[in-house]
Design a protein around this motif. Structure first.
Motif, PDB file in Angstrom:
ATOM      1  N   TRP A 120     -10.777 -26.185  55.773  1.00 46.38           N
ATOM      2  CA  TRP A 120     -11.110 -27.294  54.885  1.00 46.38           C
ATOM      3  C   TRP A 120     -11.708 -26.728  53.606  1.00 46.38           C
ATOM      4  O   TRP A 120     -12.823 -26.216  53.593  1.00 46.38           O
ATOM      5  N   LYS A 121     -10.956 -26.785  52.515  1.00 46.70           N
ATOM      6  CA  LYS A 121     -11.448 -26.302  51.236  1.00 46.70           C
ATOM      7  C   LYS A 121     -10.716 -27.018  50.114  1.00 46.70           C
ATOM      8  O   LYS A 121      -9.628 -27.568  50.312  1.00 46.70           O
ATOM      9  N   ARG A 122     -11.309 -26.993  48.940  1.00 49.69           N
ATOM     10  CA  ARG A 122     -10.667 -27.586  47.772  1.00 49.69           C
ATOM     11  C   ARG A 122      -9.499 -26.708  47.354  1.00 49.69           C
ATOM     12  O   ARG A 122      -9.597 -25.479  47.342  1.00 49.69           O
ATOM     13  N   LEU A 123      -8.401 -27.341  47.003  1.00 53.45           N
ATOM     14  CA  LEU A 123      -7.223 -26.592  46.572  1.00 53.45           C
ATOM     15  C   LEU A 123      -7.334 -26.227  45.090  1.00 53.45           C
ATOM     16  O   LEU A 123      -8.074 -26.859  44.322  1.00 53.45           O
ATOM     17  N   ASP A 124      -6.600 -25.197  44.716  1.00 53.90           N
ATOM     18  CA  ASP A 124      -6.573 -24.790  43.311  1.00 53.90           C
ATOM     19  C   ASP A 124      -5.921 -25.881  42.463  1.00 53.90           C
ATOM     20  O   ASP A 124      -5.105 -26.673  42.943  1.00 53.90           O
ATOM     21  N   ILE A 125      -6.266 -25.891  41.181  1.00 51.40           N
ATOM     22  CA  ILE A 125      -5.752 -26.908  40.264  1.00 51.40           C
ATOM     23  C   ILE A 125      -4.239 -26.774  40.121  1.00 51.40           C
ATOM     24  O   ILE A 125      -3.708 -25.671  39.992  1.00 51.40           O
ATOM     25  N   PHE A 139     -21.240 -29.319  24.261  1.00 49.29           N
ATOM     26  CA  PHE A 139     -20.023 -29.014  25.020  1.00 49.29           C
ATOM     27  C   PHE A 139     -20.277 -29.087  26.524  1.00 49.29           C
ATOM     28  O   PHE A 139     -19.399 -29.491  27.294  1.00 49.29           O
ATOM     29  N   GLU A 140     -21.479 -28.724  26.955  1.00 50.20           N
ATOM     30  CA  GLU A 140     -21.783 -28.664  28.394  1.00 50.20           C
ATOM     31  C   GLU A 140     -21.758 -30.026  29.071  1.00 50.20           C
ATOM     32  O   GLU A 140     -21.687 -30.105  30.299  1.00 50.20           O
ATOM     33  N   ARG A 141     -21.823 -31.095  28.287  1.00 49.28           N
ATOM     34  CA  ARG A 141     -21.679 -32.419  28.911  1.00 49.28           C
ATOM     35  C   ARG A 141     -20.250 -32.646  29.380  1.00 49.28           C
ATOM     36  O   ARG A 141     -20.010 -33.429  30.296  1.00 49.28           O
ATOM     37  N   PHE A 142     -19.302 -31.941  28.754  1.00 49.77           N
ATOM     38  CA  PHE A 142     -17.894 -32.082  29.111  1.00 49.77           C
ATOM     39  C   PHE A 142     -17.490 -31.049  30.164  1.00 49.77           C
ATOM     40  O   PHE A 142     -16.916 -31.380  31.200  1.00 49.77           O
ATOM     41  N   ILE A 143     -17.792 -29.795  29.897  1.00 52.42           N
ATOM     42  CA  ILE A 143     -17.502 -28.715  30.843  1.00 52.42           C
ATOM     43  C   ILE A 143     -18.744 -27.842  30.950  1.00 52.42           C
ATOM     44  O   ILE A 143     -19.213 -27.291  29.953  1.00 52.42           O
ATOM     45  N   ASN A 144     -19.260 -27.736  32.164  1.00 49.77           N
ATOM     46  CA  ASN A 144     -20.430 -26.905  32.401  1.00 49.77           C
ATOM     47  C   ASN A 144     -19.993 -25.675  33.187  1.00 49.77           C
ATOM     48  O   ASN A 144     -19.535 -25.794  34.316  1.00 49.77           O
ATOM     49  N   PRO A 145     -20.107 -24.486  32.607  1.00 49.78           N
ATOM     50  CA  PRO A 145     -19.639 -23.279  33.308  1.00 49.78           C
ATOM     51  C   PRO A 145     -20.391 -22.990  34.594  1.00 49.78           C
ATOM     52  O   PRO A 145     -19.924 -22.210  35.421  1.00 49.78           O
ATOM     53  N   ASP A 146     -21.548 -23.613  34.782  1.00 51.30           N
ATOM     54  CA  ASP A 146     -22.313 -23.412  36.022  1.00 51.30           C
ATOM     55  C   ASP A 146     -21.894 -24.355  37.131  1.00 51.30           C
ATOM     56  O   ASP A 146     -22.384 -24.252  38.256  1.00 51.30           O
ATOM     57  N   ARG A 147     -20.998 -25.313  36.822  1.00 49.62           N
ATOM     58  CA  ARG A 147     -20.514 -26.263  37.827  1.00 49.62           C
ATOM     59  C   ARG A 147     -19.000 -26.223  37.841  1.00 49.62           C
ATOM     60  O   ARG A 147     -18.359 -26.216  36.797  1.00 49.62           O
ATOM     61  N   ILE A 148     -18.438 -26.201  39.041  1.00 47.69           N
ATOM     62  CA  ILE A 148     -16.969 -26.182  39.132  1.00 47.69           C
ATOM     63  C   ILE A 148     -16.492 -27.632  39.175  1.00 47.69           C
ATOM     64  O   ILE A 148     -16.150 -28.173  40.226  1.00 47.69           O
ATOM     65  N   ASP A 149     -16.508 -28.275  38.036  1.00 44.06           N
ATOM     66  CA  ASP A 149     -16.021 -29.645  37.908  1.00 44.06           C
ATOM     67  C   ASP A 149     -14.787 -29.635  37.025  1.00 44.06           C
ATOM     68  O   ASP A 149     -14.743 -28.932  36.006  1.00 44.06           O
TER      69      ASP A 149
END
Length: 355
Positions: free
Chosen positions: A79-84, A193-203
């Motif tokens: 059970w893991k998240r798949l790659d984009i 920019f971090e509100r859109f993409i945060n390098p510390d979070r895999i979102d």
């Protein structure tokens, strides 16, 4: 199992005392340990041997049990998240993104846009921000996403389909501004920019795109024609039972009238959300009286709280994949294709939601 019967009656608009209501014969679908399966199989074998005689029945059950065990041991699932999964946009997507950004730099920073041109002394600030954003996108592998959104927004504008200037956190991206995805200069308006993409979070990124509603279908048709009909679909939306609807619907299929269910109007709310039934009953005497008068109905309603009630379609959500969607999701194909994962689950399967 009994509550599942109540849910079935609610979703099919059937009364619990209807003589034609289907009632499943099997009441236990829980996962059983192997020892219990052996015991049940042994009991079934004995019943069949009385009907068919001894011989083949015993050996067949033995082979089936041994085969089931071997099959289970052969299966491995992680059970893991798949790659984009996104369409390939260029042979070298990083180089293509950089080239498009350079073009946007010349068109949007070196001459006025909407009456504004940043002063020359600020250009080093833009350059530093741009290098940072590009490094984050390369590190996280999001170049493909930006190229896809640029293609979508650019095609719409070239074909006279009005699009929004950029809503939400995507307005904080200088790359998005230089690609023409937004018309908001994040340096000028001090956006992060971090509100859109945060390098510390895999979102996954989620750019909110606005298109004129009367031509929205043209945008969807373009996506299907360009990236493949089997790779573009809408997203399901599930409604769930709140405490009031769980109690009201349970009472309705058991024949209670509106007057008997009027207590559901008194369920308190906190921060816009209804309290769970058991908590509400501690505060509202009418609910406590209903709980005491109808304990079985109350038990069904509390089990149904939060359960999925009906299926719809997200008003604006779409997914565009780099492979056939059936490889990653259940796809409903009646009418326009829709994946049966909701907007939160699609990301676990590597599908990027686009609004």
């Amino acid at each position: 199992a009994d509550t599942l019967d109540v849910l079935s009656a609610i979703t099919t608009n059937t009364q619990m005392d209807a003589p034609w209501r289907p009632i499943p014969f099997i009441r236990d679908f829980s996962i059983k340990p192997f020892t219990e399966i052996v015991r049940e199989a042994s009991s079934a074998r004995q019943r069949l041997e009385k009907l068919k005689g001894e011989g083949w029945v015993g050996s067949a059950f033995k082979e089936a049990l041994e085969g089931s065990q071997r099959l289970a041991e052969m299966c491995v699932y992680e059970w893991k998240r798949l790659d984009i999964s996104l369409p390939k946009m260029a042979d070298d997507e990083t180089a293509t993104l950089v080239e498009n950004v350079k073009r946007g730099w010349r068109e949007r920073l070196l001459k006025p846009v909407l009456g504004y041109q940043p002063p020359k002394e600020l250009l080093p600030v833009y350059k530093e921000r741009l290098n940072y954003e590009l490094s984050v996108l390369k590190k996280m592998g999001f170049e493909r996403y930006f190229l896809l959104v640029q293609d979508l927004v650019g095609w719409s504008r070239r074909n006279g389909i009005m699009t929004g200037p950029g809503r939400g956190s995507v307005g904080g991206s200088l790359v998005a501004f230089l690609l023409g995805i937004t018309d908001v200069d994040p340096i000028r308006f001090k956006l992060f920019f971090e509100r859109f993409i945060n390098p510390d979070r895999i979102d996954l990124p989620d750019a909110d795109l606005d298109f004129m509603s009367s031509r929205r279908q043209e945008v969807i048709d373009y996506l299907s024609a360009t990236y493949g009909k089997d790779r573009v679909a809408g997203i399901s939306n599930y409604t769930t039972f709140a405490s009031a609807s769980a109690l009201r619907d349970t009472g309705r299929v058991h024949g209670l009238d509106d007057r008997s269910l009027s207590c559901t109007k008194y369920i308190p709310k906190e921060r816009g959300q209804s309290l769970p039934l058991n908590e509400a009953a501690e505060q509202v005497p009418e609910l406590a009286a209903f709980k005491e008068a109808h304990p079985d109905l109350w038990a069904h309603a509390t089990r149904l709280e939060g359960s999925m009630r009906s299926l719809g379609q997200h008003a604006a959500g779409m997914v565009i994949a780099g492979e056939p969607l059936v490889n990653r999701a259940v796809v409903q194909t009646r009418g326009a294709p829709v994946v049966n994962w909701d907007k939160r689950a699609v990301e676990d399967w590597g599908l990027v939601k686009m609004d």
